[in-house]
Design an enzyme around this catalytic site. Structure first.
Site, mmCIF file in Angstrom:
data_model
loop_
_atom_site.group_PDB
_atom_site.id
_atom_site.type_symbol
_atom_site.label_atom_id
_atom_site.label_comp_id
_atom_site.label_asym_id
_atom_site.label_seq_id
_atom_site.Cartn_x
_atom_site.Cartn_y
_atom_site.Cartn_z
ATOM 1 N N ASP A 78 -5.361 -0.614 -8.065
ATOM 2 C CA ASP A 78 -4.914 -1.136 -6.771
ATOM 3 C C ASP A 78 -5.134 -2.652 -6.788
ATOM 4 O O ASP A 78 -6.272 -3.109 -6.781
ATOM 5 C CB ASP A 78 -5.710 -0.519 -5.616
ATOM 6 C CG ASP A 78 -5.363 0.959 -5.396
ATOM 7 O OD1 ASP A 78 -4.914 1.608 -6.354
ATOM 8 O OD2 ASP A 78 -5.559 1.445 -4.269
ATOM 9 N N LYS A 86 1.090 -0.514 -0.987
ATOM 10 C CA LYS A 86 -0.039 -0.069 -0.160
ATOM 11 C C LYS A 86 -0.255 -1.082 0.945
ATOM 12 O O LYS A 86 -0.118 -2.287 0.724
ATOM 13 C CB LYS A 86 -1.267 0.042 -1.082
ATOM 14 C CG LYS A 86 -2.577 0.331 -0.400
ATOM 15 C CD LYS A 86 -3.695 0.542 -1.439
ATOM 16 C CE LYS A 86 -5.061 0.515 -0.793
ATOM 17 N NZ LYS A 86 -6.156 0.621 -1.773
ATOM 18 N N LYS A 137 1.381 4.016 0.140
ATOM 19 C CA LYS A 137 0.006 4.392 0.486
ATOM 20 C C LYS A 137 -0.498 3.580 1.678
ATOM 21 O O LYS A 137 -0.787 2.395 1.547
ATOM 22 C CB LYS A 137 -0.915 4.164 -0.721
ATOM 23 C CG LYS A 137 -2.402 4.365 -0.417
ATOM 24 C CD LYS A 137 -3.276 4.196 -1.665
ATOM 25 C CE LYS A 137 -4.746 4.209 -1.302
ATOM 26 N NZ LYS A 137 -5.614 3.947 -2.474
#
Lengths: 312, 291
Positions: free
Chosen positions: A149, A212, A248
């Site tokens: 991430d 995300k 996400k």
């Protein structure tokens, strides 16, 4: 479109022209549509299905300065067996930790199928030199992370240096090797929904496997209107290029009810294809406890309480 | 323009809602039921709480428990005394509500309101004394100190008896004075004074969530509270149906709730200590000396 992606990213000016050429977001309309989708009532068997799906989609997260190997082991065990008393309870998708905890998490999870996600690139601020960010990423991948991430440089993005952000994502993706890359936009710092749409496209064009919303360290984190815009972006991107990108939301999703609202939105905006842990994740920690309590409520008919789930 | 003598002023009617987490929400279900006075004439609509209101109330009570039980006993006593002070200032309102609800005389209503206020003061005084009575230093055969101290159980669900004000205060005050928080189902027949009492609590230093008042059907809401795993005790004083009371006790056994069974009780008589001690747990500590 594939050719136009390479064309759009050929120079800073071309990229700016492309991103600013994306249709503007009607903020009032987006908020209204998000609120409307949030009123759907999901009950009984549909609710049970949604709760199990949501558990399978959780990236169980601990990103605190006081994390210890013991805490990460406990979290990894919880990810494998969220409800130890009920073998029918599915495991979560992944655990999400800082890079130095990847090895511990990986060892505990073994071959359970639960993935290890690591936040890299000087998370959460992203304020470090490029070689540091790349080293951070390589380090996490070498320790066994299945997913990375990364955070984008919001300062560069907001100053309009789009190509710099683009090249950074491309470089980090290269450093990831086989690991999947999730690109954190930190929408709480992007000010407008137009910026969210541009950043989403930028991240997808640079090759992110997932986009995300947030690090969870900045308020507001994930919100429904922001999700609407990002889900539209992944849908439109697949239409334009044929490539599917995951989504996400992270931060601030604490209750089953919120999670189900997100699932409804995924189904209605992006489509059924995204209702899968490979394409949709929840970045959350306390959400899992609430999902388990709701699951118990459906199973036993009595309200459950926080005494019956782990503290973490 | 001066108010014309030909136009009649319209009364401003009060909306009776629930009292949860220091707020006055309507029932999540949107339902209400008609409350009549003693002569069968329409008095007001009361909210008819659902199981989800009960769930929200338990959540609020649980959230309030840490702060309320963590206060000094002395401070809890002050707060309960403050409820009595505020209630004293609204005696006329409660007197009128009791007369409308029960059809009793003004003198009788005044007596009940006064007794209710006195009952609050009584329990306010007990807040920092109950530990001396039920706890203490235990004699042991060794060089140790050994202390027992009472601690609150947690969230207590209460079914209040069918006595409008006195009934409610008699069951709520002893539970909260020791540091518990509670969810109380007010008398189904006389819900209005209970919500007005909620207004008194909301304006008297009592933190939101310590007392949560639901109005509606006992048979509908009580089973959800009895089976709720995050409720630590249940007081069945107001359950009149013996079969329902038995069912509630069975559900309460699932997580070993402390249960106070229903039984005939003269609420006006000096109250027994067991209303407080039923929802206390005793912690005993050995304290070695000389180390």
């Amino acid at each position: 479109m594939a050719s136009s992606v390479s064309e759009a990213t050929s120079s800073d000016a071309a990229l700016r022209r492309f991103l600013h050429g994306l249709p503007g977001v009607d903020q009032v309309g987006a908020e209204q549509r998000a609120a409307g989708l949030g009123t759907r009532s999901i009950k009984t068997t549909a609710k049970a299905w949604a709760i199990d799906l949501a558990i399978r989609m959780v990236d169980l997260t601990t990103l605190e300065g006081n994390d210890t190997p013991g805490k990460v082991r406990a979290l990894a065990n919880k990810a494998m067996h969220p409800d130890p008393l009920d073998p029918t309870c599915p495991s979560t998708a992944a655990v999400c930790v800082y890079p130095d905890m990847v090895a511990t998490a990986k060892k505990t999870l073994g071959s359970s199928g639960v993935k290890v996600a690591a936040v890299a690139t000087a998370f959460p601020s992203g304020r470090a030199a490029m070689p540091v960010k790349l080293a951070d990423t390589r380090d996490a991948v070498a320790a066994g992370a299945d997913e990375i991430d990364m955070v984008i440089d919001r300062g560069a993005f907001l100053s309009g240096r789009y190509l710099e952000v683009f090249e950074e994502i491309v470089a980090v993706k290269e450093a990831c090797g086989d690991a999947h890359l999730k690109v954190i936009l930190e929408t709480g710092e992007l000010q407008t929904l137009d910026s969210v749409r541009r950043a989403s496209w930028l991240a997808m064009m640079a090759g992110g496997h997932f986009i995300k919303t947030s690090t969870g360290k900045i308020q507001p984190a994930a919100t429904l209107p922001v999700s609407l815009v990002m889900l539209e972006a992944v849908r439109d991107f697949r239409e334009a290029t044929g490539q599917m990108v995951g989504y996400k939301p992270a931060g601030g999703i604490r209750h089953s009810k919120d999670a189900i609202k997100y699932l409804v939105m995924v189904n209605e905006v992006a489509g059924e294809d995204w209702l899968d842990p490979d394409w949709f994740r929840f970045g959350a920690s306390t959400l899992l406890n609430d999902l388990l309590m709701q699951r118990n409520k459906l199973k036993t008919g009595a309200y459950s309480g926080p005494d019956y789930v782990t503290l973490d | 323009m001066s108010p014309s003598s030909t136009t009649q002023r319209l009364d401003v009617k009060k909306t009776y809602k629930l009292y949860i987490d220091g707020q006055f929400p309507r029932s999540e279900s949107g339902r209400s039921y008609v409350v009549n006075d003693s002569k069968g004439k329409f008095l007001a609509n009361a909210s008819q709480a659902s199981r989800k209101d009960a769930r929200d109330a338990v959540r609020a009570a649980r959230a309030a428990f840490g702060g309320w039980s963590g206060r000094t006993a002395y401070n809890r006593g002050q707060v309960i005394y403050r409820i009595a002070e505020v209630l004293e200032g609204r005696r006329d309102q409660f007197e009128a509500e009791l007369r409308a609800a029960e059809g009793i005389s003004a003198a009788m209503a005044r007596k009940f309101v006064d007794a209710s206020i006195d009952r609050l003061v009584f329990y306010a005084g007990w807040a920092d004394k109950v530990a001396q009575v039920v706890g203490g230093a235990n004699p042991v055969a060794g060089p140790y100190f050994n202390h027992s101290a009472p601690e609150p159980s947690g969230v207590v669900a209460i079914v209040a008896p069918d006595r409008p004000l006195m009934g409610l205060i008699s069951v709520v005050a002893p539970v909260i004075t020791t540091g518990n928080t509670c969810v109380v189902i007010a008398s189904e027949k006389y819900p209005l004074p209970a919500i007005t009492l909620g207004e008194v609590m909301a304006t008297s230093d009592l933190p939101g969530g310590v007392v949560n008042v639901l109005t509606g059907s006992v048979a509908e809401i009580a089973p959800w509270l009895a089976s709720h795993l995050d409720v630590n005790g249940i007081d069945l004083t107001g359950v009149e149906d013996a079969e329902l009371a038995a069912d509630l006790e069975v559900s309460a056994a699932e997580n070993l709730k402390r249960v106070r069974r229903p039984g005939l009780e003269d609420l006006v008589a000096p109250p027994p200590l067991d209303r407080m001690t039923k929802f206390l747990e005793t912690k005993t500590v050995w304290h070695p000396m000389g180390i």
